[in-house]
Design a protein around this motif. Structure first.
Motif, short mmCIF file in Angstrom:
data_model
loop_
_atom_site.label_atom_id
_atom_site.label_comp_id
_atom_site.label_asym_id
_atom_site.label_seq_id
_atom_site.Cartn_x
_atom_site.Cartn_y
_atom_site.Cartn_z
N TRP A 132 0.91 -1.19 -0.10
CA TRP A 132 0.13 -0.18 0.04
C TRP A 132 0.73 1.30 0.09
O TRP A 132 2.04 1.28 0.11
CB TRP A 132 -0.83 0.07 1.43
CG TRP A 132 0.02 0.25 2.65
CD1 TRP A 132 0.13 1.14 3.26
CD2 TRP A 132 0.11 -1.02 3.24
NE1 TRP A 132 0.96 0.66 4.48
CE2 TRP A 132 0.87 -0.61 4.53
CE3 TRP A 132 0.22 -2.49 3.20
CZ2 TRP A 132 1.40 -1.38 5.51
CZ3 TRP A 132 0.65 -3.31 3.98
CH2 TRP A 132 1.28 -2.84 5.12
N THR A 134 1.26 5.70 0.91
CA THR A 134 0.97 6.61 1.84
C THR A 134 -0.56 7.07 1.75
O THR A 134 -0.94 7.51 2.72
CB THR A 134 1.84 7.74 1.86
OG1 THR A 134 2.02 8.32 0.70
CG2 THR A 134 3.39 7.19 2.30
N TRP A 136 -3.16 5.55 0.85
CA TRP A 136 -4.06 4.26 1.32
C TRP A 136 -4.07 4.54 2.76
O TRP A 136 -5.14 4.34 3.14
CB TRP A 136 -3.38 3.09 0.86
CG TRP A 136 -4.47 1.97 1.28
CD1 TRP A 136 -4.37 1.24 2.57
CD2 TRP A 136 -5.39 1.23 0.49
NE1 TRP A 136 -5.21 0.37 2.49
CE2 TRP A 136 -5.86 0.16 1.37
CE3 TRP A 136 -5.85 1.38 -0.68
CZ2 TRP A 136 -6.90 -0.91 0.90
CZ3 TRP A 136 -6.93 0.59 -1.28
CH2 TRP A 136 -7.25 -0.42 -0.37
N SER A 137 -2.73 4.75 3.21
CA SER A 137 -2.81 4.84 4.72
C SER A 137 -3.68 6.04 5.35
O SER A 137 -4.30 6.08 6.38
CB SER A 137 -1.34 4.96 5.26
OG SER A 137 -0.84 3.76 4.98
N ASP A 142 -3.41 3.28 9.12
CA ASP A 142 -2.12 2.83 8.51
C ASP A 142 -2.27 0.97 8.93
O ASP A 142 -2.33 0.82 9.93
CB ASP A 142 -1.00 3.43 9.39
CG ASP A 142 0.42 2.68 8.89
OD1 ASP A 142 0.39 1.90 8.02
OD2 ASP A 142 1.46 3.33 9.54
N ARG A 151 -4.35 -7.90 8.24
CA ARG A 151 -4.47 -7.16 7.04
C ARG A 151 -5.22 -8.00 5.82
O ARG A 151 -4.69 -8.27 4.77
CB ARG A 151 -3.09 -6.69 6.59
CG ARG A 151 -2.30 -6.08 7.53
CD ARG A 151 -0.87 -5.64 7.30
NE ARG A 151 -0.07 -5.46 8.57
CZ ARG A 151 1.18 -5.49 8.47
NH1 ARG A 151 1.79 -5.92 7.65
NH2 ARG A 151 1.99 -5.23 9.54
#
Length: 288
Positions: A132, A134, A136-137, A142, A151
Motif C-alpha cells: 500500500w 501513503t 492508502w494509509s 495505517d 491485514r
C-alpha cells in the motif's frame, strides 16, 4: 547458522543499495550518500522498526519469521528467484507452488509508486493486503499497526479482531450486501484454485465460526459477482465523507488485485483527496 545469518544480512544490504528511492515511491532530494534506499525507508516499506532492520543487516537478529522475510522481499522489489534465495538464506522454505502468492512483481510496485497521488492497495487472491502507499494509509488508516494476519479485507468485514475494529465506515453504492457477497465469492474462487493452501483454509474456517453472515453467504449456492468496480463513500475521521470511484485492476500472471480510488477532477471529493495527500489525513480540517 552464523554463515546463514551473514548471507541474509549481505543480501539485505546489497538489495537495499540497488533499489532506487523513486521506484519505491520516495521523493529524491540532494544530499543522499548512496543511490539506494535508506534503512529507515526500507523499514517503512516493510512495516518494521528501523532498529530491527539494522539488527537484521548486522546479523544480530536471529530467525526472522516468514512474514518478515516476505515483507522485506516485497519492499526490496526482488524477483521470485531472489525472493526464494532470501527465504533460504534465512533458514526458511520459500513459498510453495499451489498456495496463494504474496509476491508483488517489481513492475507492479513501480507502477503503483508512480501513482502516488492516489490511494492504492495491492491484495492477494484471498484479499490479504500486501502493498500500500501513503495515500492508502491516509484514507483507510495505517495497515502497519495491524498484525500481518489481520491485514485482510474479509477479516475486516466479517471478523471480530483488530482488522474489523479498525475498519473505517464504508458505504458501497452497490449495497453492503452485494459488496460482502462479492468478497465471499472471491474467497470461494480462491479456495477452488488453491485447495492445499492451509492459511486460506484457516481463514475460511475462522470466519465461518465467528460470523453468521459469512457462514450464510459461504453456504449459499447462488453465484455472486466478484468484487470489481464500485463507488464508495468512506467516512474519514478528520475530513468526513469522501465519495470515490473504486476500481479493482487484476494483475495478469500474478493473481493480484490492485485497488485504486479516484475522484473526478475539480470535484469537492478530489479536493478532499488532495487535502489527504498534503496532510496525510492528520490534523486536517474538514472541507465545506
Amino acid at each position: 547458522m552464523a554463515s546463514s545469518r551473514s548471507g541474509f544480512a549481505a543480501l539485505l544490504r546489497a538489495w537495499r543499495d540497488r533499489l532506487s528511492p523513486a521506484d519505491a515511491g520516495f521523493t529524491t532530494t540532494g544530499g543522499r550518500r548512496a543511490p539506494g534506499l535508506r534503512r529507515e525507508e526500507l523499514a517503512q516499506l516493510a512495516g518494521l522498526s528501523v532498529d530491527y532492520v539494522l539488527r537484521l543487516e548486522q546479523g544480530r537478529a536471529r530467525n526472522p519469521s516468514a512474514q518478515v522475510v516476505g515483507s522485506l522481499a516485497r519492499a526490496l522489489q526482488v524477483s521470485r528467484a531472489e525472493r526464494d534465495q532470501l527465504y533460504r538464506s534465512a533458514g526458511l522454505l520459500p513459498p510453495q507452488d499451489g498456495t496463494v502468492s504474496t509476491h508483488v512483481p517489481p513492475g507492479v510496485q513501480r507502477l503503483a509508486a508512480r501513482l502516488g497521488d492516489l490511494p492504492i492497495g495491492v491484495f492477494t487472491a484471498d484479499w490479504s493486503l500486501v502493498w500500500w502507499n501513503t495515500m492508502w494509509s491516509a484514507l483507510h488508516g495505517d495497515p502497519a499497526v495491524l498484525p500481518a494476519a489481520e491485514r485482510n479485507l474479509a477479516r475486516a468485514l466479517f471478523g471480530d479482531g483488530p482488522a474489523h475494529a479498525s475498519m473505517r465506515p464504508v458505504r458501497s453504492e452497490r449495497g453492503q450486501d452485494a459488496f460482502a457477497e462479492s468478497i465471499v465469492a472471491d474467497l470461494k474462487d480462491a479456495l477452488s484454485r488453491y485447495p492445499g493452501d492451509a492459511r486460506l483454509d484457516r481463514l475460511v474456517r475462522e470466519l465461518r465460526d465467528v460470523s453468521d453472515a459469512f457462514a450464510r453467504l459461504w453456504s449459499t449456492r447462488t453465484a455472486a459477482t466478484q468484487h470489481a468496480t464500485d463507488r464508495k463513500t468512506i467516512r474519514h475521521p478528520e475530513i468526513g465523507d469522501i465519495l470515490l470511484d473504486c476500481d479493482v485492476l487484476v494483475v495478469p500472471g500474478a493473481d493480484l488485485r490492485m485497488v485504486t480510488y479516484t475522484a473526478a477532477s475539480g470535484s469537492s471529493d478530489a479536493g478532499k483527496l488532495e487535502l489527504l495527500r498534503v496532510t496525510g489525513g492528520r490534523t486536517a480540517t474538514a472541507l465545506p
